[in-house]
Design an enzyme around this catalytic site. Structure first.
Site, PDB file in Angstrom:
ATOM      1  CD  GLU A 459      -2.963  -1.207   2.241  1.00 49.27           C
ATOM      2  OE1 GLU A 459      -2.877  -0.340   3.137  1.00 49.27           O
ATOM      3  OE2 GLU A 459      -3.859  -2.066   2.225  1.00 49.27           O
ATOM      4  CD  GLU A 533      -3.946  -5.972   4.084  1.00 54.67           C
ATOM      5  OE1 GLU A 533      -2.699  -5.978   3.892  1.00 54.67           O
ATOM      6  OE2 GLU A 533      -4.533  -5.053   4.664  1.00 54.67           O
TER       7      GLU A 533
END
Length: 863
Positions: A459, A533
């Site tokens: 991220e 994820e």
């Protein structure tokens, strides 16, 4: 009469101890670790070709102070390049450390600190570490040890598996270096700085002021430390790289070996490899011609060997081989180096997902941080195995090391137990520091058969930019140079199709709600996809209504923190319908300290886990077990203790993979329902005390029952260790579950009794927990810790247990059970015998269990 070849005569002395060490251990060690012993054992044999000695015991610890040099042992008054003996005050041989705490590594100095209600600490578990807390943010470590005169002429190095975080290391007052990563391994050559035949002083100053993540990361030397000794000609650190190619009924083993010649003369070198299976049988051998290694240079040699009918490493049969590398120079064995590895094939397909040994395997993964109840980030090796086994029991087959390089022992456990790994670096950068951290991780981990994927980041803000793509390309180039056998990915929570997406081998997608996986697959048909994820569902074990005041979330699978997240059922149905995707990793397998979404104080840890911080399963654990494990599962919840709610509706759920489930209350059927695929069943039941019973049917046959009963009051304590026997090696642990039972031996699901634990014999309690995300009880036995001026600053645990008489009870700590359960982590000492753990709670009879500490060969260690 037996005849021996010259090579066998050369090797027999070096190989036999290594093979014996491998077979003697019931818990395999990391590569080069099968070497610890205690101070009362005979000294290590300095004539060995290679020694790797554990440097974990007999350390001293003291807090420094980030704001006050007087309380920080005058740190900063001298340059890091000062003359010998002037760098650190504690580096002086005559420095008095008697007021410092005696500790054993691994050590997390943050976990023993009190909780502080400061919102700036919310993501870090409310522990007072950081710029505002100078008195508890700097940790000093000091170790005095001898290096024998006979080591003069050998190469010596000190290796750290992980220190959090910014640390400076000095030996005998000489600056060795500074390490910025809290996760990457590092080492220093100390050959020139050692005092041979004398005492040596190793000092480490650890500064945990700055965090690397947004979660609890611990503080201090929380992984192992090693003293490594080699001859001048030796295999370099992490200097073997083993790859395998399976063909027909055989496999080709390729071994690249880096040999260093750290001497002033050229060396004639021959490298030999013997390959052993898990039973110790030699299955292949190969050797090089003699080559010349130039002075102060490294040479790389690659050899190949054939293994007939190999036992492939798989999830069900994680067979491990060993390559024993022997270096011969001048007619003598000068080094021997062991490399565990597995023979297997693995690849990602853009249309069909992931394949292991030619068979499609759906990734059923869990992301995990590295802390555990009671011990923080300083996990004993046995806890790594405990946690991986819990995930396997649930049906998980993959582990993402979120968001950092793991400790080596975690990968050892995954290799041994059969768990795939997505291995992730912490620093996503093509800077010299970022690339160096990545290289250290890959060189260390590339021989683990469990590792199938390198993750370059998570991220990241540059994930969809051209600058980010350039950074990613440089990192990928390094990863492929070090290990061309594995693909790379980045966990991206947006910008799919841009930036990193144009570089990585496998597209990592964080949260399917944040993009369009179907569109990405259509636009990039040759790019494999994995859910790096997913989920981020919230729940608290044993709680069935959201309770903001106490910081609890309902255990029904209905809570998500935002539009990006999804329930277990939602994300698993999504990925199961898309076979082109390789599967996904759930956020997270275990609760962890910090990031207590959606609440703040009094909550001090997350609710994302499928298990709590102790590893006690939440209800969603059984959803995954039903649809992942391949075993019949029937799990009924909630509990059936609802005083004051008689006649009111209670929502009843069942997780199961049975064809049909029938529910009964006090013998009356409440209906039989078909189980939807990848889903659950629900009933609304008006509460009446008694027995709630579920029966599971498969093909018309009753195969399972599960029930919840209204229990009586607390009547006794029950202690259950995960193992009845552990090794008496001062390292091994037993994980003990403590529960409160009623008079009919049923767990009281709403019990919160406080239990005091005592321990007798050659063991100690190193931590306690209960999985309560809002508990502010101490994880460690309390001890008063004073600063250098005698002022009480905070509670910190010392090794009091190690100092106490083995025949006297050690009243170490107490803990409340949370919804019926608590956990105690018991560690063996070096003496064999019976460890007796006793639990007491007001109004209840005492309970005791015995854990056998069995005689064990200790790993060679620095005395």
């Amino acid at each position: 009469m037996t005849s021996w070849t010259r090579r066998e005569l050369l090797k027999i002395g070096a190989m036999a101890p290594a093979a014996a060490g491998w077979m003697a251990q019931d818990l395999p060690r990391s590569p080069q670790q099968n070497t610890e012993q205690s101070a009362d054992q005979e000294a290590p044999d300095s004539g060995k070709a290679r020694e790797r000695l554990l440097l974990d015991c007999n350390w001293r610890f003291h807090f420094g102070n980030a704001d006050d040099p007087e309380q920080d042992f005058h740190f900063g008054r001298w340059s890091a390049f000062a003359k010998t003996g002037e760098l650190f005050q504690p580096s002086r041989e005559d420095f008095d450390d008697s007021g410092w705490d005696a500790i054993r590594l691994p050590h997390d100095f943050a976990v023993g600190l009190p909780f502080v209600n400061d919102l700036e600490l919310v993501d870090y578990g409310f522990k007072p570490v950081g710029r505002k807390y100078p008195a508890t943010t700097i940790g000093w470590y000091r170790r005095v040890f001898e290096i024998p005169q006979s080591d003069l002429g050998r190469r010596l190095a000190i290796a750290f598996d992980g220190v959090f975080r910014d640390c400076i290391v000095a030996l005998n007052g000489n600056y060795l270096g500074r390490n910025l990563s809290g996760y990457a391994p590092f080492r220093y050559d100390v050959t020139d700085f050692a005092r041979y035949g004398e005492k040596n002083v190793l000092v480490v100053r650890v500064d945990a002021t700055e965090h690397e993540g947004w979660f609890y990361e611990g503080a201090g030397i929380y992984r192992h430390v090693w003293l490594e000794k080699t001859n001048a000609v030796h295999v370099v650190n992490h200097g073997t790289y083993v790859t395998t190619e399976v063909h027909g009924s055989g496999a080709t083993i390729s071994i690249a070996t880096e040999v260093a010649n750290d001497s002033d003369a050229a060396a004639q070198v021959r490298v030999m490899h013997d390959i052993f299976d898990a039973s110790g049988n030699k299955v292949a051998t190969t050797e090089t011609e003699t080559v010349t290694c130039s002075p102060w240079r490294k040479s790389e040699l690659t050899q190949h060997a054939e293994v007939n009918r190999p036992n492939l490493w798989s999830l069900e049969n994680p067979h491990l081989y060993r390559a024993v590398t022997t270096v011969e120079s001048g007619g003598q064995i000068v080094d021997e180096y062991e490399t565990p590895f597995g023979i297997r094939t693995a690849h990602f397909d853009p249309d069909k997902g992931f394949f292991l040994n030619g068979e499609r395997v759906e990734i059923k993964g869990m992301c995990n941080h590295q802390d555990h109840a009671g011990v923080g980030s300083a996990l004993p090796d046995g806890l790594q195995s405990f946690r991986v086994a819990k995930l396997k029991e649930m049906g998980a087959n993959a582990y993402r090391t979120s968001h950092n390089p793991p400790t080596p022992e975690l990968l050892d456990a995954c290799d041994r137990l059969g768990m795939l790994v997505m291995d992730e670096t912490r620093m996503m950068s093509s800077s010299a520091e970022g690339l160096n951290q990545l290289e250290r991780m890959i060189r260390r981990d590339r021989n683990h058969p469990s590792v199938i994927l390198w993750s370059l980041g998570n991220e990241e803000p540059e994930q969809s930019t051209e600058m980010g793509a350039r950074m990613c390309e440089t990192m990928k180039r390094l990863a492929h140079r070090l290990d061309p056998s594995r693909p790379v990915t980045v966990a991206m929570n947006g910008g799919w199709g841009k930036g990193y997406s144009n570089v990585v081998d496998v597209q990592g997608c964080n949260y399917f709600h944040l993009g369009n996986i179907d569109k990405f697959h259509a636009d990039f048909p040759s790019k494999p996809i994995i859910g790096s994820e997913e989920a981020s569902a919230l729940s608290t074990r044993g709680i069935y209504a959201n309770d903001p005041a106490r910081g609890y979330m309902s255990s029904y699978d209905v809570n998500t923190p935002g539009q990006y997240a999804s329930t277990a059922e939602e994300w698993w149905n999504y990925y199961s319908a898309r076979p082109f995707a390789a599967g996904a990793f759930v956020w997270t397998g275990f609760d962890y300290r910090g990031e207590p979404s959606p609440y703040k104080w009094p909550c001090i840890n997350s609710h994302f886990g499928v298990m709590d911080t102790c590893g006690f399963p939440k209800d969603t654990y059984f959803y995954y077990q039903a649809w992942w494990s391949g075993r019949p599962v029937l799990h009924l919840f909630p509990h059936w203790n609802w005083p004051g709610r008689e006649g009111q509706p209670i929502q009843v759920w069942v997780h199961s993979n049975c064809d049909e489930v029938e529910l009964f209350l006090n013998g009356a059927s409440l209906g039989r329902k078909s189980m939807p695929r990848l889903s659950h069943l629900e009933w609304k039941v008006n509460y009446a005390p008694g027995i709630l019973l579920a029966r599971g049917w498969e093909n018309g046959k009753l195969i399972l029952e599960d029930k919840r009963e209204t229990t009586g009051a607390a009547a006794r304590i029950k202690l259950i260790p995960d193992r009845a026997g552990i090794r008496a090696d001062a390292e091994d642990v037993a994980v003990v579950s403590a529960s409160i039972l009623d008079s009919q031996n049923r767990v009281v699901p709403i019990a919160d009794n406080e239990i005091t634990f005592e321990i007798y014999g050659p063991g100690k309690i190193i931590g306690v927990g209960n999985g309560d995300p809002s508990s502010h009880e101490a994880d460690k036995p309390p001890a008063e810790l004073y600063d250098s001026h005698g002022a009480l600053i905070f509670g910190l645990v010392t090794e009091q247990g190690a100092k106490a008489s083995l025949n006297a009870p050690q009243i170490l700590t107490s803990r409340r059970v949370f919804n019926g359960f608590a956990q105690v982590v018991v560690q063996a000492q070096s003496q064999p015998g019976d460890i007796v753990l006793t639990a007491n709670s007001q109004g209840l009879p005492s309970a005791s269990i015995t854990i056998h500490a069995n005689p064990s060969r200790l790993r060679p260690a620095v005395a």
